[in-house]
Every structure is written in structure tokens, then in C-alpha cells.
Design an enzyme around this catalytic site. Structure first.
Site, PDB file in Angstrom:
ATOM      1  N   LYS A 270       0.837  -1.205   0.000  1.00  0.00           N
ATOM      2  CA  LYS A 270       0.000   0.000   0.000  1.00  0.00           C
ATOM      3  C   LYS A 270       0.872   1.256   0.000  1.00  0.00           C
ATOM      4  O   LYS A 270       2.002   1.211   0.476  1.00  0.00           O
ATOM      5  CB  LYS A 270      -0.855   0.017   1.279  1.00  0.00           C
ATOM      6  N   ARG A 344     -10.412 -11.365   1.501  1.00  0.00           N
ATOM      7  CA  ARG A 344     -11.279 -12.373   0.887  1.00  0.00           C
ATOM      8  C   ARG A 344     -10.644 -13.765   0.921  1.00  0.00           C
ATOM      9  O   ARG A 344     -11.346 -14.771   0.946  1.00  0.00           O
ATOM     10  CB  ARG A 344     -11.649 -11.931  -0.532  1.00  0.00           C
TER      11      ARG A 344
HETATM   12  N1  BES Z   1      -8.161  -3.691   4.214  1.00  0.00           N
HETATM   13  C1  BES Z   1      -8.264  -3.264   2.879  1.00  0.00           C
HETATM   14  C2  BES Z   1      -9.529  -2.464   2.614  1.00  0.00           C
HETATM   15  C3  BES Z   1      -9.566  -1.071   3.176  1.00  0.00           C
HETATM   16  C4  BES Z   1      -8.975  -0.028   2.492  1.00  0.00           C
HETATM   17  C5  BES Z   1     -10.211  -0.811   4.348  1.00  0.00           C
HETATM   18  C6  BES Z   1      -9.048   1.252   2.993  1.00  0.00           C
HETATM   19  C7  BES Z   1     -10.289   0.468   4.839  1.00  0.00           C
HETATM   20  C8  BES Z   1      -9.692   1.501   4.173  1.00  0.00           C
HETATM   21  C9  BES Z   1      -8.273  -4.463   1.943  1.00  0.00           C
HETATM   22  O1  BES Z   1      -7.499  -5.534   2.339  1.00  0.00           O
HETATM   23  C10 BES Z   1      -7.709  -4.001   0.644  1.00  0.00           C
HETATM   24  O2  BES Z   1      -6.562  -3.661   0.624  1.00  0.00           O
HETATM   25  N2  BES Z   1      -8.527  -3.996  -0.402  1.00  0.00           N
HETATM   26  C11 BES Z   1      -8.105  -3.544  -1.673  1.00  0.00           C
HETATM   27  C12 BES Z   1      -8.682  -4.474  -2.710  1.00  0.00           C
HETATM   28  C13 BES Z   1      -8.129  -4.256  -4.081  1.00  0.00           C
HETATM   29  C14 BES Z   1      -6.658  -4.627  -4.139  1.00  0.00           C
HETATM   30  C15 BES Z   1      -8.922  -5.095  -5.058  1.00  0.00           C
HETATM   31  C16 BES Z   1      -8.630  -2.121  -1.857  1.00  0.00           C
HETATM   32  O3  BES Z   1      -9.740  -1.831  -1.415  1.00  0.00           O
HETATM   33  O4  BES Z   1      -7.899  -1.308  -2.408  1.00  0.00           O
HETATM   34 MG    MG Z   2      -5.525  -5.386   1.709  1.00  0.00          MG
END
Ligand code: BES
Ligand code: MG
Ligand code: ZN
Length: 495
Positions: A270, A344
């Protein structure tokens, strides 16, 4: 980490302490007579009319008048809005009690039990400190309250007591969820999750099962194991079981939670900005283990199992790489194109395992699953994706009574089309459009036929900056505990 109960003692009648404020609820147009004498100017100028959000302080007599608006429209939301703030004040004041006068004209739209429940719950949340690692964290020793309620008529005493009882259990577990959610990843690790789960199990005589790595391997939980590969902390599956002493229904409820104690994104790392917030990526798991605690403490007559997949997502030489393929608990092979879509993978294994092992009638998962849900609904509602009209309706009702807002979103086939992989049964991402919905379609592949299932994406509601309704601001909200308790209450009434 022993979590203390509320520091506030709540009760009925006159406040027994020497140092307390009277709180008088004033609905619009029903101003107490003494007000026009005490605050002639403010009343005449229309500064205080009893409108929601207004207040007047009579410091001399230690009375706070609180406007709660039109008596026909008083809602759980409006009461919460006022009393979360009072709770925060109480914490700062220390050793100051409250005597809350529930005067006439108030109960046109809320029952006594609901009104008392809501006031006590909001005060308890507002007064709960989260800065536990600060040098000046003094609340540990200090006392708040007591808080008492003065009722208009003694006939409503039983209802008021029921409201207080519900608040005692629910507030304790919401604050418990908030506490562990707020702790950073170096203080709250998967091992700590096990300890906290054991405490909840002990408090309520719940059965607890913990799967460490060997059992996860034995059960072929390739998703959970893949996610934790890059971390020095081993993954866990934690299961709590509540069997009511007096069951009122045979319908079994399963609650599943995403418990990423930290989500760096893994190799698909991230951006640095806001990455620290990913300590909150375990709020779904925190909500479900605390919800089962509250449901058990309240003795709600529904059998419940809560199961959480706990792991840390980190980059490392051993970490899962984009393009890697693993085999999930239900036998599907999954191509991991983005290691940041890790929730997921964990949930898929847990949904599959719990579905097969416990055969629940209703299965819900709570997960901070996608950033896309925040783009869609902001921080005001969790997105619900559900395969059953009946469960959708029950959740709608629970959402209304708990004021934990949900919003229903579709699970159409088309949202799953992009999950095809050219090497495996499925890939774990499907492009940006409708990102929360393709995530739900991914999860759906792990839910056995015949189970009424709902996925709640709580990425927007699990923590927030500004308070809204029953949701406290400035950090983790504990979203889900109130909703699930109310859902269990509704299920109890189904035959
Ligand atoms: N934990 C995150 C989702 C999230 C992001 C929660 C921001 C709260 C604030 C999750 O694991 C994630 O990283 N999801 C990705 C999915 C994508 C790679 C398809 C996302 O939402 O960017
Ligand atoms: Mg994630
Ligand atoms: Zn995540």
C-alpha cells in the site's frame, strides 16, 4: 490484557453522590417553567427552544438543560447524538455524577427501555478512554459517575431496568471491541486475539477452539496460510460457540470476522499515506467476538458461533507473490493477482469451514474489505450484499433499531464475471469498477448452498473521524456489535 468493565455505575433514582449535575431533557415547545425565570434573555431571544443540539448550563444549581427536539421525532439517533458528547464530558470532569430527568412529553416515539438503553449506551461509549498508551493516561484510576435516571412514573421502572441491563452488556462489549481495535499491530497481534477471545469465552462460559498453523494446514486452509506467509506472526482461526441455556429457536447464527491485525498490502504494498490505519483491519473480527459476548451475557435464546480468521499481511522473501496460486479450503484454486486483496482469501476459508462444520441457517461476515465501499457509501453505512430476502429484511430491521446503518447492494452474476483466471478456478481481483461487489462475488463462492448469507463491508463504518448518530467519532466505532445484538433479538422471535 484484562479489559475493565465500565467505570460508570448506572442506576435509577436520586444520585447518591455529592457532586453531580442534573440533566433535564427538554423537548421543543415544552420548556420547564423555571427556565424562563432563570434564562429570560436566552429564552426570549430564541437561543434555547428545546431544539435538538441546543443546551443551557445552569452552573449555579448544576443543571444542564438539553434540547432533544420535536417530541414526535425523538429517535435513537438524536438521543445518541446528545449523549455521546455528555459521556465525553463526564470523562474529562472525573468523579462527577449525573442525574438524568426523564420528564414528560418525551416518550412519544421511543419506549422507556429504548430511551434508557440509548442514553446509558452513549454515555458509556463517550466516557471510554482510548489513549491507553499515553504517559498521561490517567483514566485508568479515575472514576466517572454514578449516573442515575429519575423517571416520571414508577410504572416504567421495570422497562428502565431492562434498558440499563441491555446497555451494561452491549456497552461493555462495544468498548471492548473499540479498545482492541485501537491498539496498534505491535500491541495487538494474532496471539493477543487469542487471549482476548479466551477472556470473552471465560466471561460467558463459551466453548472456544483455536486453530494454530498445524490445524490450519490439516484443514487445508490455503487462503489464511497464504496471507500470513510474509509475517513472523502465525495465523489463527478462532471459534467461539454460544449455546443458550433457554433456546427459543433452533435456527443457528454464524458470525464471521476479518481479523487482519495489520494489512500492509504485502508485496502489492500500500502507499505510505494512511497505511497506519490498517491496524484497524481487524475490526470485523473484533465486532463478532464482542457481539457473541454481549449476546451470551444477555442470554438471548439463539445458538451462535463466531469465527474469526486472524493474520498479518506483510511483504517478505517468504510472502505470497502476485501470480501465485493456492488451493482454498473448499478445493478451489485461486490466483492471487493482488496480495492486497487478502481479506477475501482469509474469509473464504472461514466461510467454507463454518458452513460445512456447523451448517448454520444464517451466516454473516463483517469485514473491512474494500476501500471502494468508502467511495460508495462514505462512512455512514456498511454495504450489505446478501443472498436472501429474508435475511436482508431482518438486517434492515436490526439496522433501524440499532441505528447502525446498512445499505443493500446487489450480488448480480455480472459482478463476478471478471473473477476468471487463465490458470486457476478464480483470481482474487476483478478491476476497479464495483470493487466491493466483485469482492462479495468472490466470497459467495465459499458459501454452501442453503445458507442465508450476508456480507457486510464495514471498511467505512469501522472507524471514523466525526461522530454520527450512535457511532462515536475519533477512532474505532465498534460498529456491528449493536447491530448483531439486535439481529439476534429479532431471530429469537422467529419460530
Ligand atoms: N483492508 C483493505 C480495505 C480497506 C482499504 C479498508 C481502505 C479500509 C480503508 C483491503 O485488504 C484491501 O486492501 N482492499 C483492496 C482491494 C483491491 C486490491 C482489489 C482495496 O480496497 O484497495
Ligand atoms: Mg488489503
Ligand atoms: Zn485488508
Amino acid at each position: 490484557m484484562k479489559l475493565e468493565n465500565s467505570k460508570i455505575s448506572f442506576g435509577l433514582g436520586r444520585n447518591p453522590s455529592k457532586n453531580y449535575y442534573k440533566i433535564i431533557l427538554v423537548s421543543k415547545g415544552l420548556l420547564p417553567k423555571e427556565l424562563s425565570a432563570k434564562f429570560a434573555d436566552q429564552i426570549q431571544a430564541g437561543i434555547f427552544t428545546g431544539e435538538l443540539g441546543q443546551s443551557l448550563n445552569d452552573e449555579l444549581n448544576k443543571i444542564i438543560y438539553i434540547g432533544i427536539g420535536d417530541p414526535e421525532k425523538i429517535s435513537v439517533r438524536s438521543i445518541a447524538q446528545q449523549f455521546l458528547g455528555i459521556g465525553e464530558k463526564l470523562r474529562k470532569w472525573e468523579s462527577v455524577g449525573l442525574e438524568i430527568h426523564l420528564g414528560s412529553g418525551l416518550l412519544k416515539s421511543l419506549s422507556t427501555a429504548t430511551l434508557v438503553y440509548q442514553i446509558a449506551n452513549s454515555i458509556d461509549l463517550g466516557a471510554f478512554p482510548l489513549n491507553v498508551l499515553a504517559k498521561d493516561f490517567k483514566e485508568k484510576k479515575s472514576k466517572f459517575g454514578p449516573v442515575t435516571f429519575l423517571l416520571e412514573d414508577s410504572g416504567s421502572e421495570k422497562a428502565a431496568k431492562a434498558g440499563l441491563e441491555k446497555s451494561k452488556a452491549v456497552s461493555k462489549y462495544i468498548n471492548g471491541a473499540r479498545h482492541i481495535s485501537h491498539l496498534p499491530a505491535n500491541h495487538f497481534t494474532p496471539e493477543e486475539f487469542v487471549s482476548r477471545s479466551k477472556e470473552i469465552a471465560k466471561e460467558n462460559k463459551l466453548k472456544i477452539i483455536v486453530f494454530d498453523e498445524p490445524q490450519l494446514k490439516k484443514e487445508k486452509m490455503g487462503g489464511i496460510l497464504s496471507v500470513c506467509q510474509g509475517s513472523d506472526k502465525k495465523a489463527k482461526l478462532i471459534i467461539l460457540e454460544y449455546t443458550p441455556a433457554k433456546p427459543k429457536t433452533k435456527k443457528k447464527l454464524a458470525l464471521i470476522g476479518k481479523g487482519l491485525t495489520f494489512d500492509s498490502g504485502g508485496i502489492s504494498i500500500k502507499p505510505a499515506q494512511d497505511m497506519h490505519e490498517m491496524k484497524y483491519d481487524m475490526c470485523g473480527a473484533a465486532a463478532v467476538i464482542h457481539a457473541i459476548g454481549a449476546i451470551a451475557e444477555l442470554g438471548i435464546g439463539v445458538p451462535v458461533v463466531a469465527a474469526i480468521g486472524v493474520a498479518e499481511n506483510m511483504p517478505d522473501a517468504a510472502a505470497i507473490k502476485p501470480g501465485d496460486v493456492y488451493t482454498a479450503h473448499n478445493g478451489l484454486t485461486i490466483e492471487v493477482q493482488n496480495t492486497d486483496a487478502e481479506g477475501r482469501l482469509v474469509l473464504g476459508d472461514v466461510l467454507s469451514y463454518i458452513g460445512k462444520k456447523y451448517k448454520p441457517d444464517y451466516m454473516l461476515d463483517l469485514a473491512t474489505l474494500t476501500g471502494a465501499i468508502i467511495i460508495c457509501l462514505g462512512h455512514e453505512a456498511a454495504g450489505v450484499m446478501c443472498n436472501s430476502d429474508k435475511l436482508t429484511a431482518l438486517l434492515d430491521e436490526a439496522s433501524l433499531s440499532s441505528d447502525e446503518r446498512t445499505w443493500n447492494l446487489p450480488l448480480w452474476e455480472e459482478y463476478g464475471e471478471e473473477l476468471k483466471s487463465d490458470i486457476a478456478d478464480m483470481r482474487n481481483v476483478a478491476g476497479r469498477p464495483g470493487g466491493s461487489l466483485s469482492a462479495a462475488k468472490f466470497l459467495e463462492r465459499f458459501v454452501d448452498k442453503g445458507i442465508d448469507w450476508a456480507h457486510l463491508d464495514i471498511a467505512g463504518t469501522a472507524w471514523r473521524k466525526k461522530a454520527s448518530g450512535t457511532q462515536i467519532g475519533n477512532g474505532p466505532t465498534g460498529y456491528g456489535v449493536r447491530l448483531l445484538v439486535d439481529l439476534a433479538e429479532k431471530l429469537e422471535k422467529l419460530k
